[in-house]
Design a protein around this motif. Structure first.
Motif, short mmCIF file in Angstrom:
data_model
loop_
_atom_site.label_atom_id
_atom_site.label_comp_id
_atom_site.label_asym_id
_atom_site.label_seq_id
_atom_site.Cartn_x
_atom_site.Cartn_y
_atom_site.Cartn_z
N GLN A 1 -4.78 -4.24 -4.08
CA GLN A 1 -4.71 -5.37 -3.16
C GLN A 1 -3.87 -4.95 -1.97
N HIS A 2 -4.51 -4.76 -0.84
CA HIS A 2 -3.79 -4.23 0.32
C HIS A 2 -3.18 -5.31 1.19
N GLY B 1 -1.66 -10.05 -8.60
CA GLY B 1 -1.97 -9.77 -7.20
C GLY B 1 -1.81 -8.31 -6.78
N LEU B 2 -1.66 -7.40 -7.73
CA LEU B 2 -1.55 -5.99 -7.35
C LEU B 2 -2.92 -5.36 -7.17
N TYR C 1 0.82 -1.20 0.00
CA TYR C 1 0.00 0.00 0.00
C TYR C 1 0.86 1.26 0.00
N THR C 2 1.86 1.25 0.87
CA THR C 2 2.68 2.45 0.95
C THR C 2 3.46 2.66 -0.34
N PRO D 1 -10.31 4.30 -4.26
CA PRO D 1 -10.69 2.90 -4.14
C PRO D 1 -12.03 2.67 -4.82
N HIS D 2 -12.29 1.43 -5.22
CA HIS D 2 -13.62 1.03 -5.70
C HIS D 2 -14.04 1.75 -6.96
N LEU D 3 -13.20 1.73 -7.97
CA LEU D 3 -13.54 2.34 -9.24
C LEU D 3 -14.05 1.28 -10.21
N THR D 4 -15.05 1.64 -11.01
CA THR D 4 -15.44 0.78 -12.11
C THR D 4 -14.40 0.89 -13.22
#
Lengths: 163, 163
Positions: A101-102, A84-85, A4-5, A42-45
């Motif tokens: 992916q956090h 997995g990113l 994340y960082t 976060p959470h974009l279409t």
DNA sequence: CATAATTCTTGACTCAGTCAAATAAAGGGG
DNA sequence: CCCCTTTATTTGACTGAGTCAAGAATTATG
């Protein structure tokens, strides 16, 4: 998880390049731009990722991409997901939503009225809900996905909510 | 809940008629046929409900319907869902799946390979996972939906599974 | 810088679901 | 038992999300 960082600062190109190459993906402007867009939203279409990418590009950011095809967008997101990113969720009635992916194991609360999505940290720990026994009969669980449906604070108050 | 036992015997027309009228819906051949089809086959797509209904109809069952339009199918399923007789799930990558509303609070295990869906009784009780506090910030949860992703026994053994 | 491998664009296409208006059926009153 | 009003159903066009395939462009390596 340092992921994340690493990607949370879209200005730091070198990080994005390294991130992609570590995963065996070539570093391309489109991939960097998509990661940057998701780091900030976060959470974009898929469509929203496209908009963010072109918007960021036209304002001359570090990953200046002004256009990318729909298919290219799907390709990039699928590639990032495969390594997995990136992660996607598909709440009923909504197109797929993408997020970085956090590495935590968070779930989601979706508002039935406005469709907004909130992250909900998993109370049970890092790999919760994985109860292979529950499924029974030889089913091997690799992921538990939880969606809480309800009303967000705004829609509950507002009454006539439908944004 | 007696619902399941009521509709589990599609031959008993009177039950289906009463069931529908209790919910304020007119009793029509299509609605009875859809309930019958779902009583015998959990987790059907809209298209599969249509196939089941016409198949059952052509073999002269109690709800002999030989055809129904796509829109009619969607209407019937939506009506049944609205009054609580039917429930739907939409696993990522799959069209909506319908099942009778059994009143228990079961969840689902979906095989990543063959797409098959198994019911998983909720270990926590009748209304589990409803942890409004978890969502935080005024979000009011009315339903928790859990999907376990993994491999079913058949696909795990078979290896080259993809049906 | 040349080359091979990967990535991106283009355009046609499929599938799931929706909208709106015309037609048909259900069920209660005469 | 038939009529009438309400409720269901059909029809056909349409949208949105996602996929396929083949050619063009880009990346990174030698």
């Amino acid at each position: 998880m340092t992921l994340y960082t690493q990607v949370a600062y879209p200005g730091r190109m070198a990080d994005l390049v390294a991130l992609l190459r570590d995963k065996g993906l070539r570093s391309t402007p489109h991939r960097r731009a998509v990661l940057s867009a998701l780091a900030q939203n976060p959470h974009l279409t898929v469509a929203q990722v496209g908009e963010e990418v072109t918007r960021a590009g036209s304002s001359g950011g570090p990953s200046a991409v002004t256009e990318l095809s729909r298919q290219g967008l799907y390709n990039v997101l699928e590639d990032l997901r495969r390594v997995g990113l990136v992660r996607s969720i598909e709440p009923a009635g909504s197109p797929a939503l993408f997020e970085l992916q956090h590495g935590d194991n968070h779930h989601h609360a979706v508002c039935r009225s406005c469709g907004s999505v909130r992250d909900v940290p998993c109370a049970v720990g890092d790999t919760p809900c994985l109860e292979p026994s529950a499924a029974g009969d030889g089913f091997v669980v690799d992921e538990a996905e939880v969606v809480w449906w309800g009303l967000c604070a705004g829609c509950r108050d507002g009454g006539r909510a439908d944004a």
